[in-house]
Design an enzyme around this catalytic site. Structure first.
Site, PDB file in Angstrom:
ATOM      1  N   ASP A 407       0.839  -1.192   0.000  1.00  0.00           N
ATOM      2  CA  ASP A 407       0.000   0.000   0.000  1.00  0.00           C
ATOM      3  C   ASP A 407       0.881   1.251   0.000  1.00  0.00           C
ATOM      4  O   ASP A 407       1.804   1.371   0.823  1.00  0.00           O
ATOM      5  CB  ASP A 407      -0.869  -0.048   1.267  1.00  0.00           C
ATOM      6  CG  ASP A 407      -1.995   0.969   1.255  1.00  0.00           C
ATOM      7  OD1 ASP A 407      -2.880   0.848   0.377  1.00  0.00           O
ATOM      8  OD2 ASP A 407      -1.971   1.865   2.112  1.00  0.00           O
ATOM      9  N   GLU A 436       1.576  -0.464  -5.078  1.00  0.00           N
ATOM     10  CA  GLU A 436       0.379   0.354  -5.292  1.00  0.00           C
ATOM     11  C   GLU A 436       0.790   1.821  -5.248  1.00  0.00           C
ATOM     12  O   GLU A 436       0.466   2.544  -4.318  1.00  0.00           O
ATOM     13  CB  GLU A 436      -0.698   0.057  -4.239  1.00  0.00           C
ATOM     14  CG  GLU A 436      -2.040   0.704  -4.537  1.00  0.00           C
ATOM     15  CD  GLU A 436      -2.502   1.696  -3.472  1.00  0.00           C
ATOM     16  OE1 GLU A 436      -3.668   2.076  -3.531  1.00  0.00           O
ATOM     17  OE2 GLU A 436      -1.694   2.107  -2.589  1.00  0.00           O
TER      18      GLU A 436
END
Lengths: 687, 687
Positions: A407, A436
């Protein structure tokens, strides 16, 4: 690596000349006669600063400009060794044209390989060429022949016993021969040249300045269909979290859709302080589960399981069940702590502090994220923090997790990722990392170069034919192909793109076709197969996002495209051309709303062409230009176009093919192209 | 370098973080928090393996991508030091756009400079930006202000005494202030920021991996007009060698033509064994002087003077005389030995030997060059041979020679040139080397990268508009411009191009215009000004070449273009735009036989446009498109086109200008473009 192709390195390889020269030499006297120019080596990233990426089983080709003054005949070889090896293997390079050389080795193992290039002068080959030229014009070649004899004798002295015997036989025949004509024929035989070449001194031996690196990842690094789901929403009972055991019951349906990777957002305990409520509201009710990205509470942090989902044992069992259904688990690695995370009391020094000693929550003025404390990667104990991040990753790797979706990696130091990914892969080379990073292109590329196996992309925001073409050409044809592997997600919990909000079921279908056929790695976030398109108006956020709520889904609701997803994934599986990345080519369709492209395997045995109507509202027609030359089909040859989506087949001659795509029936065509030969299994169709 | 622009390096510069990281780091724990990404540095050749080239007085600009995770404010600086310095200077870089940064320093001296880039986080600037954002939305900023106070205090502790006093004054005012509003205004002043920035800790200090190098050559490396002549043919007495003293008498005429460099083919004693006769025949008569490229006899070798020309003292005197006429001498460095060269007896081991012990002459089967023994740069005593070559170069350098034209460098190891040029320039940084490598492009480029100051080119064989355009774009706009400086010779003793043989006087004129205006360095081989075009039929060789004969020339013979040469060199001198290399741009002329291009100085103060009729036989007309935007001229503005060849002037409005070029009168137009302003000295022409 066949023995015939590769040879173990002879004595020079271990000599001091193996060490690369410093990249900007001083004017000190050269230590050796390393006079061959080796440059423009490909692939090479940033002068060797970063490794390039390939997959196990690939034939890894390396090319370079190699040349030298004068007319000597050069030899060149590619040297390589896997990360565990200290000695180099060596495999010959061949001259292609115009001083360009090429060589290859097979990436047999899931590991890193170093490689470099070595070149030298073959005195014997140079002598052979000179002799061949002179025999045309010169009568007395006694002196030249004596030179050759000396070279063969020198090689014989260096040869191993069997070859030494052969070389001595050649020398004896040479001595016995009395005619110059016979002698020349003897001297120029290829058998003799092969033998001498193996043992002759390597004159002007030059090693390329740099050791380069290629990472051989497992195939999943390049090819795989991902399914993202919130475990807590996989049950049938409203108002509480589903458990891993309930998730297990979903596995057959997901397997039936044909997915390879099952990606779970964070499964850790969720913070209570400033917990977010439905639709990202600041006030959570007592039953609201909170965002799984606010990690940590009294039950533990990044190495614990949210009790509502079950226990670590339950997670392990779920992982095994997924494996039994042909899928592997990808875990989310989100470096966020809730104010209730154990680190806050155990390592308060890892956080940012105000002058009064309190810990700062995350903010990006004027926005505030009061449910999250960011970690300070530059704190005094940064080494301790970095090591703990590694420990967490290895904790899950030890439980069998082999894929991490990371993330927001672009909010942590690139150098941290370079270090931690390399550390984890040193223990487990089969671990993959998906970045990401929805951020500026240079940062996305830097993270990929630093080690991320795959990356999210701008695909969700590329809609027009030109946008898609430009972006895909950049990804698959520029230097990015050496290190940046795209994973095309159609949607994410944070991105419900406008085209899906507006375009309805036809858009869900064609965006799926684009993702699944443009990129060998792609994914959907669950709900996509239900054409879930309710957004918070004016945003790309899902309405009632399951990021903040327990949800129960009707997986069989009307309008679902579950079967279409299954068909796409079956087509992908059956067509190896779709497993590749760099083989994408765009072709002409005379309509700005129809995009037309294709992929084929290197051996042309599998070829797939895809035409997609990018307009979700109106039917479109176009004349496609079939790339006959690329496909190896003659202009007057009959071939078959088999639409794999509709199972409709057509017999075609020539490069023009007209198509009509109605989004309300079928917005795309995926054609397998088959040449018509009598050996073809589809023979009966042509009668 | 102004003090304002450059600052001496603060304490961190000498810390261990200055050392570049190895180019392919292992997974060992990072030693420091060097977390900023610095990449895509320009200029940088082959990852820093080779230096780039500029000239003294240039402003050297360096750009790079510099970025980091998160929202911290970055600072960056260019570090540089000349070859004699151990400490770095530092000059700030500025953010341009999209993570691209730029900085520059002046190349004040004729030497090598190392440069690299350093970047760090400014905690104070980051804090200022956050405060500025928060003051819009947040009322209580006490905590934020305390943070800033701490940063200022820390800087004050590091500051030098004067600045420390200033900072303490700021701190006192800070402490005395009771309103938050006043405090914020105080905290955000630029004076404070400037002071703090100078002394704050450099967070995340990152130094670029590599030390790069730029060579600052003297201007002659880029700009100069060369005149090549055989000294022995400069006299008036047939049948014997002219002397240096006779050459001296030619200097005023050569100076009048406007040349800067006087280049002499070898001036050393010439071998007797197998001496070549007229027109390269194998048999020389007793009076034939032989080729000066077969160097060495009983009078000496590469450090001796051919007695027919005079003595070393005569040479020295001639050099001084040339200097007094505004010219410098370029000597030929031809590594060829005649069989009578002193090396043959002193160092027989430096040559190639047959098995019977005799020395080999040069050959490239089936061709034989029996008057020349090549030296073996790979012989056992290669170090001795290389050192001797260096000694010879320094011998002439010690006598004031500052330019060497190197014969056939591509037949000697590139590594030798890299070493010897660096060695010679370490003693004499103002020595220039011109590479006569007419060979494959990759080798020509490699020699330039290895250190040659200038290179001969394919110019003599580029005739059509497309050929010339493509070649010049490659030379001046590709990466080659960083290291490869073209010297456009119109002809050489070995190359009398077809266009001159066929095209006659018009061709001599326009090829001169092309050479003199396309490239800031160009040259002619004497006889060109006489339009000497007699060739051995079917070859590019001069008939009765002075390579093998004593010649006497009539320098005033009819048809000579001596004045034209003088005009060209005067135009070059008077127009600084023609002294530059990268500023060449091609423009539209609607005729395939007329090439149209221009150059202007960076400040647009000098702009020259050139149109050339490439057809030596027929007059051509064309509509030229004047690049008004490049020239900074408005579409409706009146400007002057002054043809510097004819002194004809024209007043023009708009971008279209029609031209007729008749090769028999004037095949080219060279236009100075002048904007019409009242300050213009040419004002009277516009009345």
């Amino acid at each position: 690596m066949s023995l015939k192709h590769s040879e173990s390195v002879t004595h020079e390889a271990k000599s001091s000349t193996l060490d690369p020269r410093p990249s900007n030499r001083l004017a000190s006297f050269p230590e050796s006669l390393a006079t061959i120019v080796i440059e423009r080596v490909l692939p090479e990233l940033d002068g060797g600063r970063y490794p390039v990426k390939r997959e196990v089983g690939d034939r890894f080709e390396v090319t370079a400009d190699i040349f030298k003054e004068g007319h000597d005949i050069l030899m060149a070889a590619l040297r390589y060794r896997s990360s565990g090896e200290s000695d180099w293997h060596e495999t010959p390079m061949r001259h292609v044209e115009n001083d360009r050389w090429a060589g290859w080795f097979d990436l047999a193992d899931n590991t890193r390989y170093d490689y470099t290039i070595v070149s030298w002068v073959s005195a014997f080959e140079s002598w052979r060429q000179e002799l061949s030229k002179k025999r045309e014009t010169q009568t007395d070649l006694q002196s030249e022949l004596s030179e050759g004899y000396a070279l063969v004798k020198a090689a014989a002295q260096r040869a191993g016993s069997a070859d030494r015997t052969h070389l001595h036989e050649h020398l004896l025949r040479w001595e016995a021969s009395d005619s110059q004509h016979t002698l020349i024929r003897l001297a120029l035989t290829d058998t003799l040249a092969d033998l001498v070449r193996r043992y002759e001194e390597r004159v002007a031996l030059t090693v390329y300045d740099r050791h380069l690196t290629v990472i051989a990842d497992r195939i999943r690094a390049r090819y795989g269909a991902w399914y993202e789901m919130f475990p807590r929403s996989q049950g049938a009972v409203p108002g509480r979290s589903a458990t891993f055991n309930e998730c297990e019951r979903r596995l057959p349906a997901i397997q039936a859709m044909g997915f390879d990777v099952l990606y779970l957002p964070p499964i850790h305990p969720i913070g209570r302080t400033n917990r977010k409520g439905p639709n990202n509201s600041l006030q959570a009710g007592p039953e609201d589960p909170g965002s799984p990205y606010a990690i940590g509470n009294e039950h533990g942090g990044h190495d614990a399981i949210e009790p509502g989902l079950g226990t670590l044992a339950d997670f392990d069992r779920f992982g095994r069940a997924a494996h039994d259904h042909g899928m592997e688990i990808a875990l989310d690695f989100a470096i966020n702590c809730s104010p209730d995370h154990p680190y806050v009391t155990q390592h308060p020094d890892w956080f940012y502090h105000r002058p009064d000693g309190t810990i700062k929550y995350a903010e990006n003025p004027p926005k505030k994220y009061q449910d999250i404390y960011p970690l300070d990667f530059y704190c005094r104990d940064w080494r301790g923090l970095w090591q703990e991040m590694k420990r967490v990753l290895l904790f899950w790797a030890d439980r069998g997790v082999r894929i991490f979706r990371v993330d927001n990696p672009h909010t942590k130091p690139v150098a941290f990722w370079e270090w931690v990914i390399r550390e984890v892969q040193a223990h487990n080379p089969d671990v993959l990392f998906l970045s990401e990073a929805f951020t500026r292109p240079k940062m996305m590329r830097a993270l990929a170069k630093a080690g991320f196996t795959q990356s999210y992309t701008y695909f969700t925001w590329r809609n027009s034919k030109q946008e898609l073409t430009d972006y895909l050409v950049e990804l698959t044809q520029s230097e990015m192909k050496e290190y940046f592997r795209a994973n095309f997600f159609t949607n994410t919990p944070d991105i419900l793109p406008e085209i899906l909000q507006q375009g309805g079921r036809p858009a869900f279908k064609f965006r799926l076709v684009l993702a699944a056929t443009l990129s060998p790695s792609y994914g959907i976030y669950s709900g996509y197969e239900l054409c879930e398109s309710r957004a918070i108006p004016g945003t790309e956020d899902y309405l009632h996002s399951e990021k903040y709520e327990h949800k129960v889904w009707d997986w069989d609701r009307p309008g679902a495209i579950t079967d279409y997803v299954a068909t796409l994934n079956r087509i992908r599986r059956e067509n190896p051309a779709l497993h590749e990345y760099e083989n994408l080519r765009f072709y002409s369709a005379e309509n700005e709303q129809i995009i037309f492209y294709g992929k084929m395997t290197f051996d042309q045995r599998n070829a797939v062409l895809v035409a997609v109507n990018l307009n979700p509202f109106q039917a479109q027609t176009a004349r496609l230009t079939i790339p006959l030359a690329d496909l190896g089909i003659a202009p007057d040859e009959t071939y078959q176009m088999h639409n794999l989506l509709t199972d409709h087949r057509d017999l075609v001659i020539g490069e023009t093919y007209s198509i009509r795509l109605d989004p309300h029936t079928e917005p795309a065509g995926i054609f397998a192209i088959r040449r018509w030969t009598r050996r073809e299994q589809d023979f009966d169709y042509f009668l």
